[in-house]
Scaffold this active site. Structure first.
Site, PDB file in Angstrom:
ATOM      1  N   SER A 146       2.943  -2.266  10.362  1.00 53.34           N
ATOM      2  CA  SER A 146       4.398  -2.255  10.553  1.00 53.34           C
ATOM      3  C   SER A 146       5.067  -3.597  10.223  1.00 53.34           C
ATOM      4  O   SER A 146       6.010  -4.008  10.907  1.00 53.34           O
ATOM      5  CB  SER A 146       4.740  -1.793  11.968  1.00 53.34           C
ATOM      6  N   GLU A 203      -5.910  -5.110  10.208  1.00 51.96           N
ATOM      7  CA  GLU A 203      -4.907  -4.074  10.462  1.00 51.96           C
ATOM      8  C   GLU A 203      -5.226  -3.337  11.763  1.00 51.96           C
ATOM      9  O   GLU A 203      -6.045  -2.398  11.754  1.00 51.96           O
ATOM     10  CB  GLU A 203      -4.892  -3.069   9.309  1.00 51.96           C
ATOM     11  N   LYS A 230       0.085   4.184  -0.374  1.00 52.27           N
ATOM     12  CA  LYS A 230      -0.632   5.365   0.137  1.00 52.27           C
ATOM     13  C   LYS A 230      -0.396   6.567  -0.791  1.00 52.27           C
ATOM     14  O   LYS A 230      -0.227   6.372  -1.991  1.00 52.27           O
ATOM     15  CB  LYS A 230      -0.221   5.678   1.581  1.00 52.27           C
ATOM     16  N   HIS A 283      -9.699   0.866   4.252  1.00 53.09           N
ATOM     17  CA  HIS A 283      -8.472   1.128   5.011  1.00 53.09           C
ATOM     18  C   HIS A 283      -8.821   2.064   6.180  1.00 53.09           C
ATOM     19  O   HIS A 283      -9.670   2.949   6.046  1.00 53.09           O
ATOM     20  CB  HIS A 283      -7.412   1.766   4.109  1.00 53.09           C
ATOM     21  N   ASN A 316       0.878  -1.175   0.000  1.00 53.90           N
ATOM     22  CA  ASN A 316       0.000   0.000   0.000  1.00 53.90           C
ATOM     23  C   ASN A 316       0.912   1.220   0.000  1.00 53.90           C
ATOM     24  O   ASN A 316       1.451   1.579   1.047  1.00 53.90           O
ATOM     25  CB  ASN A 316      -0.914  -0.019   1.230  1.00 53.90           C
ATOM     26  N   GLU A 350      -7.417   4.555   7.314  1.00 55.40           N
ATOM     27  CA  GLU A 350      -7.255   5.980   7.019  1.00 55.40           C
ATOM     28  C   GLU A 350      -8.485   6.519   6.280  1.00 55.40           C
ATOM     29  O   GLU A 350      -8.892   7.661   6.486  1.00 55.40           O
ATOM     30  CB  GLU A 350      -5.953   6.197   6.223  1.00 55.40           C
ATOM     31  N   GLY A 357       1.873   2.209  10.695  1.00 54.45           N
ATOM     32  CA  GLY A 357       2.791   3.332  10.555  1.00 54.45           C
ATOM     33  C   GLY A 357       3.420   3.771  11.869  1.00 54.45           C
ATOM     34  O   GLY A 357       4.022   4.833  11.946  1.00 54.45           O
TER      35      GLY A 357
HETATM   36  C1  PEP Z   1      -1.032   0.110   5.796  1.00 53.83           C
HETATM   37  O1  PEP Z   1      -0.977   1.226   5.321  1.00 53.83           O
HETATM   38  O2  PEP Z   1      -1.967  -0.617   5.458  1.00 53.83           O
HETATM   39  C2  PEP Z   1       0.006  -0.312   6.721  1.00 53.83           C
HETATM   40  C3  PEP Z   1      -0.125  -1.462   7.306  1.00 53.83           C
HETATM   41  O3  PEP Z   1       1.052   0.557   6.925  1.00 53.83           O
HETATM   42  P1  PEP Z   1       2.448   0.217   7.678  1.00 53.83           P
HETATM   43  O4  PEP Z   1       2.946  -1.069   7.098  1.00 53.83           O
HETATM   44  O5  PEP Z   1       3.325   1.370   7.362  1.00 53.83           O
HETATM   45  O6  PEP Z   1       2.142   0.080   9.117  1.00 53.83           O
END
Ligand code: PEP
Length: 250
Positions: free
Chosen positions: A213, A167, A12, A95, A10, A97, A173
């Site tokens: 992460s 998630e 983003k 997601h 992803n 976000e 992040g």
């Molecule tokens: C994500 O954006 O779905 C995500 C898991 O980000 P990160 O791996 O940076 O935590």
């Protein structure tokens, strides 16, 4: 039934088109595990250019968002037919976000998943709890409620075609990762819910990804859990070397 192992990136809202093309080119120059399905969810502006690159068959592209309507006066939105016309075959739906910054509700996300499926796009359907909910010990119930509310709009046959991504918001992040045991607990609960609602065969066939992460140092242990079928990766997917190492962690 053997489920697909999937490593999904992803990106983003990162990279220009030129940087994205260079990143995809560099990623595909690596020797990527051919048994893993790789999905690069790039900004919509990049997808056509990425689709023009010659990439291995097991590397697909996906959008990070879609709208429920096919066309019309919805300024700024991207429809499923538009996404498909770039060559993309996956779409991230729900997601955290999008849920947090764009107020996307469980029901609306169910409509988005339905729209994607009706066009033959595979939704990567995200769910997950915030830190307060985790601390209160309500994380499993919270995620089950998210899934129940969104999937109420879907037929059994449609649910069977989903990819689900768990998630935990507190791990996205932040550098903080769910432990392999925490990931497994939730993935097993999701699979139990799928079994009860849609039957064993469908539940066993759905790939459930972990996101939060994921990096080369922890991917192997997380992906090694019995109900974890891969990852949705943000930060670590922006470097070809680290994402390639994650793809090769199954
Ligand atoms: C994500 O954006 O779905 C995500 C898991 O980000 P990160 O791996 O940076 O935590």
């Amino acid at each position: 039934m053997k489920r697909k192992n999937i490593a999904a990136a992803n990106w983003k809202m990162n990279t220009t088109v030129q940087e994205g093309v260079a990143l995809m080119t560099e990623l595909c120059a690596h020797d990527l595990d051919r048994d893993a399905q790789v999905v690069v969810c790039a900004p919509a502006t990049h997808l056509y250019s990425l689709g023009q690159l010659s990439t291995p068959d097991h590397v697909a592209t996906g959008g990070q968002n879609i709208y429920t309507k096919d066309s019309g006066a919805y300024t700024g939105e991207i429809s499923c037919p538009m996404l498909l016309s770039t060559g993309a075959t996956y779409a991230v739906v729900g997601h955290s976000e999008r849920r947090a910054y764009f107020a996307e509700t469980d029901e609306f996300l169910g409509q988005k998943a339905k729209a994607a499926l009706s066009h033959g796009l595979t939704p990567i359907f995200c769910c997950g709890e915030g830190l307060e909910i985790r601390k209160a010990g309500n994380h499993v119930a919270h995620v089950m409620n998210q899934l129940k509310a969104s999937f109420a709009l879907l037929t059994k046959e449609e649910v069977a075609k989903l990819v689900i991504a768990y998630e935990p918001i507190w791990a996205i992040g932040t550098g903080e990762t769910a432990s392999p045991e925490q990931a497994q607990e939730m993935h097993a609960a999701i699979r139990t819910f799928l079994t009860q609602a849609y039957g064993e065969e469908i539940a066993q066939g759905i790939s459930i990804l972990y996101g939060g992460s994921v990096k080369p140092a922890n991917a192997k242990e997380i992906f090694g859990q019995p109900d974890v079928d891969g990852g949705l990766v943000g930060g670590a997917s922006l470097k070809a070397d680290s994402f390639a190492a994650i793809v090769n962690s199954f």
